[in-house]
Structure formats: structure tokens, C-alpha cells
Scaffold this active site. Structure first.
Site, PDB file in Angstrom:
ATOM      1  N   HIS A   1       0.765  -1.323  -0.080  1.00  0.00           N
ATOM      2  CA  HIS A   1      -0.064  -0.027  -0.547  1.00  0.00           C
ATOM      3  C   HIS A   1       0.694   1.242   0.015  1.00  0.00           C
ATOM      4  O   HIS A   1       2.207   1.232   0.407  1.00  0.00           O
ATOM      5  CB  HIS A   1      -0.825  -0.384   0.947  1.00  0.00           C
ATOM      6  CG  HIS A   1       0.147  -0.077   2.275  1.00  0.00           C
ATOM      7  ND1 HIS A   1       0.397  -1.186   3.303  1.00  0.00           N
ATOM      8  CD2 HIS A   1      -0.246   0.788   3.146  1.00  0.00           C
ATOM      9  CE1 HIS A   1       0.568  -0.702   4.234  1.00  0.00           C
ATOM     10  NE2 HIS A   1       0.621   0.181   4.477  1.00  0.00           N
TER      11      HIS A   1
ATOM     12  N   HIS B   1       0.668   5.671   1.179  1.00  0.00           N
ATOM     13  CA  HIS B   1       0.692   6.458   1.909  1.00  0.00           C
ATOM     14  C   HIS B   1       0.444   8.017   1.244  1.00  0.00           C
ATOM     15  O   HIS B   1       1.267   8.680   0.500  1.00  0.00           O
ATOM     16  CB  HIS B   1       1.354   6.894   2.830  1.00  0.00           C
ATOM     17  CG  HIS B   1       1.694   5.984   4.043  1.00  0.00           C
ATOM     18  ND1 HIS B   1       0.008   5.269   4.512  1.00  0.00           N
ATOM     19  CD2 HIS B   1       1.701   4.154   4.182  1.00  0.00           C
ATOM     20  CE1 HIS B   1      -0.085   4.750   5.819  1.00  0.00           C
ATOM     21  NE2 HIS B   1       1.144   3.430   4.783  1.00  0.00           N
TER      22      HIS B   1
END
Length: 139
Positions: A103, A105
Site C-alpha cells: 500500500h 500512503h
């Protein structure tokens, strides 16, 4: 390298087992608000393809993900008007990774406002929902 665990929280969110403040989703990514934001409007871009992090990611999924990261960063800029934007990605626990599904940010930065620590301080759900709606409208 440790194997990918399909029981991680992001995999559960993508399967609909856990709720999230979703901004956008398609067959390639899920974009959602970080419930422990470092800044107002902190968004996560999560590829749907199973990988622990950048080091074992499929290059095709990775290339698609970074295009979404750029789109989301632009939408955050339009919706929330930060003074800058940080894009961060962690690989393994010693580097700061706490959820072992790749992932990215996208963290808005505001002049004069300190960035919070990674993973601390849960945000208000109503505020997250409003931010998700504003960012989604800018996509």
C-alpha cells in the site's frame, strides 16, 4: 522473505469483511482513508493484487498502482488544498510497515502543522467520511 498472508486487514477490507471509508475502488485498487492518519486527508492506495510489499509485487500491478497514486494525490490537492503532499511506502517491519499488503500512503502536508506519527491516533469517522467524499468528488 515471509509469505503473503491473505488474512491481513487490507485483504479483509477488500473482501468486504471489515468496513472502511472508501474513496474509490475498481478491479485494480482500493483507495480508502487511513483511520490512523498522520494528517488531515491521509489516504491509502492499495493494489488488489496480493503482495506483501514492493519487493514481491507484480510489476504490472505495481505500474497500475502508481498511476492511481498520482491520480489520488492530485485529487487530494484539489479537494483539501494542502501546501504539499508526501507519498510513502514501507517494506517490512523494521522500515515501518505494519500491514503486510502493499500500500501507498498519500499524506497531505499543511504549513505550520506537524505530521503525526505513523499509526497513532484514530480519526473521527464523520470527518473521514467527509474527506473521502470530497476526495472522491475530485477524482
Amino acid at each position: 522473505m515471509t509469505a503473503y498472508d491473505p488474512g491481513n486487514i487490507f485483504a479483509k477490507i477488500m473482501r468486504g469483511e471489515i468496513p472502511a471509508h472508501k474513496v474509490f475502488e475498481d478491479t485494480e485498487v482500493l483507495v480508502m482513508m487511513d483511520i490512523f492518519p498522520q494528517s488531515k486527508g491521509h489516504v491509502l492506495v492499495i493494489p488488489r493484487a496480493a503482495s506483501r510489499n514492493l519487493l514481491d509485487a507484480d510489476p504490472v500491478a505495481l505500474s497500475s498502482a502508481i498511476i492511481h497514486v498520482q491520480r489520488v494525490a492530485r485529487a487530494v490537492r484539489e479537494a483539501l488544498r494542502p501546501d504539499g503532499i508526501r507519498v510513502i511506502q514501507f517494506n517490512e517491519a523494521p522500515a515501518g510497515q505494519s500491514v503486510f499488503h502493499l500500500h501507498f500512503h498519500v499524506i497531505p502536508v499543511y504549513d505550520g502543522v506537524d505530521i503525526g506519527r505513523h499509526g497513532q491516533g484514530r480519526a473521527d469517522d464523520a470527518e473521514l467520511a467527509a474527506q473521502a467524499k470530497a476526495i472522491a468528488a475530485a477524482l
